[in-house]
Design an enzyme around this catalytic site. Structure first.
Site, PDB file in Angstrom:
ATOM      1  N   SER A 187       0.857  -1.182   0.000  1.00 24.49           N
ATOM      2  CA  SER A 187       0.000   0.000   0.000  1.00 24.49           C
ATOM      3  C   SER A 187       0.895   1.235   0.000  1.00 24.49           C
ATOM      4  O   SER A 187       1.746   1.381   0.878  1.00 24.49           O
ATOM      5  CB  SER A 187      -0.885  -0.043   1.252  1.00 24.49           C
ATOM      6  OG  SER A 187      -1.668   1.118   1.361  1.00 24.49           O
TER       7      SER A 187
ATOM      8  N   LYS B  55      -0.988  -0.849  -4.418  1.00 26.86           N
ATOM      9  CA  LYS B  55      -2.224  -0.108  -4.096  1.00 26.86           C
ATOM     10  C   LYS B  55      -1.844   1.342  -3.839  1.00 26.86           C
ATOM     11  O   LYS B  55      -0.983   1.626  -3.001  1.00 26.86           O
ATOM     12  CB  LYS B  55      -2.855  -0.743  -2.859  1.00 26.86           C
ATOM     13  CG  LYS B  55      -3.862   0.117  -2.112  1.00 26.86           C
ATOM     14  CD  LYS B  55      -4.603  -0.708  -1.067  1.00 26.86           C
ATOM     15  CE  LYS B  55      -4.759   0.041   0.243  1.00 26.86           C
ATOM     16  NZ  LYS B  55      -5.450  -0.764   1.276  1.00 26.86           N
ATOM     17  N   LEU B  56      -2.482   2.250  -4.576  1.00 26.86           N
ATOM     18  CA  LEU B  56      -2.218   3.681  -4.396  1.00 26.86           C
ATOM     19  C   LEU B  56      -3.317   4.290  -3.544  1.00 26.86           C
ATOM     20  O   LEU B  56      -4.511   4.099  -3.813  1.00 26.86           O
ATOM     21  CB  LEU B  56      -2.201   4.411  -5.746  1.00 26.86           C
ATOM     22  CG  LEU B  56      -1.208   3.929  -6.799  1.00 26.86           C
ATOM     23  CD1 LEU B  56      -1.334   4.804  -8.057  1.00 26.86           C
ATOM     24  CD2 LEU B  56       0.229   3.972  -6.270  1.00 26.86           C
ATOM     25  N   LYS B  57      -2.923   5.038  -2.531  1.00 29.26           N
ATOM     26  CA  LYS B  57      -3.896   5.803  -1.765  1.00 29.26           C
ATOM     27  C   LYS B  57      -4.310   6.996  -2.621  1.00 29.26           C
ATOM     28  O   LYS B  57      -3.450   7.651  -3.236  1.00 29.26           O
ATOM     29  CB  LYS B  57      -3.263   6.290  -0.464  1.00 29.26           C
ATOM     30  CG  LYS B  57      -3.005   5.169   0.531  1.00 29.26           C
ATOM     31  CD  LYS B  57      -4.311   4.617   1.068  1.00 29.26           C
ATOM     32  CE  LYS B  57      -4.081   3.663   2.229  1.00 29.26           C
ATOM     33  NZ  LYS B  57      -5.356   3.152   2.766  1.00 29.26           N
TER      34      LYS B  57
ATOM     35  N   ASP C  30      -7.158   3.084  -3.148  1.00 28.64           N
ATOM     36  CA  ASP C  30      -7.914   3.102  -1.884  1.00 28.64           C
ATOM     37  C   ASP C  30      -8.192   4.555  -1.491  1.00 28.64           C
ATOM     38  O   ASP C  30      -7.259   5.338  -1.285  1.00 28.64           O
ATOM     39  CB  ASP C  30      -7.083   2.414  -0.787  1.00 28.64           C
ATOM     40  CG  ASP C  30      -7.838   2.295   0.540  1.00 28.64           C
ATOM     41  OD1 ASP C  30      -9.009   2.737   0.619  1.00 28.64           O
ATOM     42  OD2 ASP C  30      -7.249   1.747   1.503  1.00 28.64           O
TER      43      ASP C  30
ATOM     44  N   ASN D 224     -10.240   5.544   1.188  1.00 30.60           N
ATOM     45  CA  ASN D 224     -10.525   5.756   2.617  1.00 30.60           C
ATOM     46  C   ASN D 224     -11.639   6.782   2.831  1.00 30.60           C
ATOM     47  O   ASN D 224     -11.476   7.733   3.605  1.00 30.60           O
ATOM     48  CB  ASN D 224      -9.260   6.165   3.382  1.00 30.60           C
ATOM     49  CG  ASN D 224      -8.273   5.030   3.528  1.00 30.60           C
ATOM     50  OD1 ASN D 224      -7.200   5.050   2.921  1.00 30.60           O
ATOM     51  ND2 ASN D 224      -8.616   4.011   4.302  1.00 30.60           N
TER      52      ASN D 224
ATOM     53  N   GLU E  65     -11.154   0.893  -3.643  1.00 29.77           N
ATOM     54  CA  GLU E  65     -11.487   0.549  -2.256  1.00 29.77           C
ATOM     55  C   GLU E  65     -12.137   1.753  -1.559  1.00 29.77           C
ATOM     56  O   GLU E  65     -11.601   2.861  -1.592  1.00 29.77           O
ATOM     57  CB  GLU E  65     -10.185   0.132  -1.546  1.00 29.77           C
ATOM     58  CG  GLU E  65     -10.341  -0.349  -0.118  1.00 29.77           C
ATOM     59  CD  GLU E  65      -8.995  -0.811   0.472  1.00 29.77           C
ATOM     60  OE1 GLU E  65      -8.034  -1.031  -0.301  1.00 29.77           O
ATOM     61  OE2 GLU E  65      -8.909  -0.927   1.707  1.00 29.77           O
TER      62      GLU E  65
ATOM     63  N   ASP F  27     -13.865  -1.671   2.655  1.00 31.13           N
ATOM     64  CA  ASP F  27     -12.990  -1.864   3.809  1.00 31.13           C
ATOM     65  C   ASP F  27     -13.765  -1.353   5.038  1.00 31.13           C
ATOM     66  O   ASP F  27     -14.440  -2.136   5.727  1.00 31.13           O
ATOM     67  CB  ASP F  27     -11.667  -1.101   3.562  1.00 31.13           C
ATOM     68  CG  ASP F  27     -10.724  -1.046   4.758  1.00 31.13           C
ATOM     69  OD1 ASP F  27     -11.091  -1.507   5.848  1.00 31.13           O
ATOM     70  OD2 ASP F  27      -9.598  -0.511   4.609  1.00 31.13           O
TER      71      ASP F  27
ATOM     72  N   LYS G   5     -10.096  -7.279   7.572  1.00 36.67           N
ATOM     73  CA  LYS G   5      -9.132  -6.977   8.639  1.00 36.67           C
ATOM     74  C   LYS G   5      -9.756  -7.496   9.924  1.00 36.67           C
ATOM     75  O   LYS G   5     -10.852  -7.049  10.300  1.00 36.67           O
ATOM     76  CB  LYS G   5      -8.932  -5.462   8.781  1.00 36.67           C
ATOM     77  CG  LYS G   5      -8.263  -4.788   7.599  1.00 36.67           C
ATOM     78  CD  LYS G   5      -8.233  -3.269   7.770  1.00 36.67           C
ATOM     79  CE  LYS G   5      -7.552  -2.600   6.588  1.00 36.67           C
ATOM     80  NZ  LYS G   5      -7.758  -1.124   6.595  1.00 36.67           N
TER      81      LYS G   5
ATOM     82  N   GLY H 124      -4.287  -4.427   5.877  1.00 35.04           N
ATOM     83  CA  GLY H 124      -3.297  -4.263   6.938  1.00 35.04           C
ATOM     84  C   GLY H 124      -3.529  -2.937   7.631  1.00 35.04           C
ATOM     85  O   GLY H 124      -4.264  -2.080   7.142  1.00 35.04           O
TER      86      GLY H 124
END
Ligand code: OSB
Ligand code: MG
Length: 378
Positions: free
Chosen positions: A144, A170-172, A198, A200, A223, A248, A272, A300
């Protein structure tokens, strides 16, 4: 999963706070972490110690939980309930039930259950992976990548991880750091690298057309674009976007997983154990997803070797069909607290052998990074 294990009797529970600096700051749409302030749980029986790791962050930004709060609820509500149950004599499979009257605080509950499970499996001389019924000895390992200060810096970071052999990047992302970074990474490294993003929770229901601009880049998934409680919003986005939607933050239990799947909000789920209140609930989510044809992967929370060893064992189950955020220790820390190397080669992470989580603590280093310790007995 059948509970065919001899129960254990808990004699003491140790809560140990450690501080581990990250090798690079980790920036997401909700904040930047420079260092991990980790709460470890040690469950002691007459013959064994078992370890768990609480994944709550320093601040309540990913979810409402945070490390001080997790420790408080353990001390005042959860640990007393464990000692009050049958003289502390129990199986890990009892823990979620014992703690159920306490609402939420899933990360705290999960850490206690993980420590009991590790202690119990060590006492039974069985590894977690074999207790769960796995046969895999290696799991694919992804990485990540936080939001960078510039596109050039991102290209260097991703290039380094690809050189290390990670099986997926995985790119934020967040508004203003989404289409362009993905475009440049695809252009620089090609169409074949497994790539996903992702958010968030950083987007809104109006962002379907914007997120659809990611479709040409052939991402594995997007995500958690919307806030955790907007399951219907995710279903609306899923209709407007070709890339699969993965959840997530929204998936806090197996019931939430079933609900999100039935409402068409996601076609992939990130699991998770901390977020869902326990390892065994995580296995349940794995199972309900498998029954519905939904692939899962293991997320994670920038764990130390204790939490990551737990994640690696969980990832050996059959429906973990995509690489997880189970990166090498060296991706996070200059030195880890476990003796065994948790390092992926060619994008594959070996599953630690031996009973329980299969790792042991580097006691001298653990003492060096310890900030406080509290011990509770019946
Ligand atoms: O959303 O998956 C997330 C880290 C902290 C909090 C939330 C997330 C993450 C990561 C890092 O993406 C995963 C890892 O490498 O441990
Ligand atoms: Mg995530």
């Amino acid at each position: 999963m059948i509970d065919n294990l001899e129960p254990i009797t808990i004699r003491a529970i140790e809560l140990r706070r450690i501080s581990l600096p990250l090798v690079t700051p980790f920036r997401t749409s909700f904040g930047t972490e420079n260092s991990r302030d980790i709460l470890l749980v040690r469950v002691e029986t007459d013959s064994q110690s078992g370890w768990g790791e609480c994944v709550s962050g320093n601040d309540p930004l990913y979810s409402s939980e945070y490390v001080e709060g997790s420790q408080h609820v353990m001390v005042h509500h959860l640990i007393p309930r464990l000692f009050a149950f049958n003289g502390g004599h129990m199986s890990a499979h009892d823990v979620a039930h014992i703690l159920e009257p306490v609402k939420d605080h899933r990360m705290a509950k999960a850490a206690l259950e993980a420590a009991v499970l590790d202690a119990q499996l060590r006492a039974n001389d069985v590894s977690i992976a074999s207790h769960l019924g796995s046969v895999n000895e290696l799991i694919p390992s992804g990485v990540s990548v936080g939001i960078a200060n510039s596109i050039d810096e991102l290209v260097k970071t991703v290039g380094g991880y690809l050189d290390e052999g990670y099986a997926r990047i995985k790119l934020k992302i967040e508004p203003g750091w989404d289409i362009e970074p993905v475009r440049v990474i695809r252009q620089t490294f090609g169409d074949h690298i497994p790539l996903q993003v992702d958010a968030n929770t950083a987007y809104t229901r109006n962002d379907g057309p914007l997120l659809a601009q990611l479709d040409p880049f052939n991402l594995l998934l997007i995500e958690q674009p919307l806030p955790e409680d907007d399951v219907t919003g995710h279903a609306l986005i899923a209709k407007q976007v070709g890339t699969p939607i993965c959840l997530d933050e929204s998936i806090v239990s197996s019931l939430a997983a079933i609900d999100a799947i039935e409402r068409g909000a996601c076609s992939i789920i990130n699991i998770k154990a901390g977020r869902v209140g326990g390892y065994l609930e995580a296995v349940r989510i794995h199972d309900v997803c498998r029954e519905r044809g939904i692939p899962v992967w293991c997320g994670g929370m920038l764990e130390s070797g204790i939490g990551r060893a737990h994640n690696i064992h969980l990832s050996t189950l059959a429906n973990f069909r995509k690489p997880g955020d189970t990166s090498s220790s060296s991706r996070y820390f200059a030195k880890d607290i476990v003796n065994e190397a948790l390092e992926a080669t060619n994008g594959r992470m070996p599953v630690p052998k031996g009973p329980g989580i299969g790792v042991t603590l580097d006691r001298d280093f653990l003492e060096k990074v310890t900030v406080s310790t509290e011990v509770f007995t019946a």
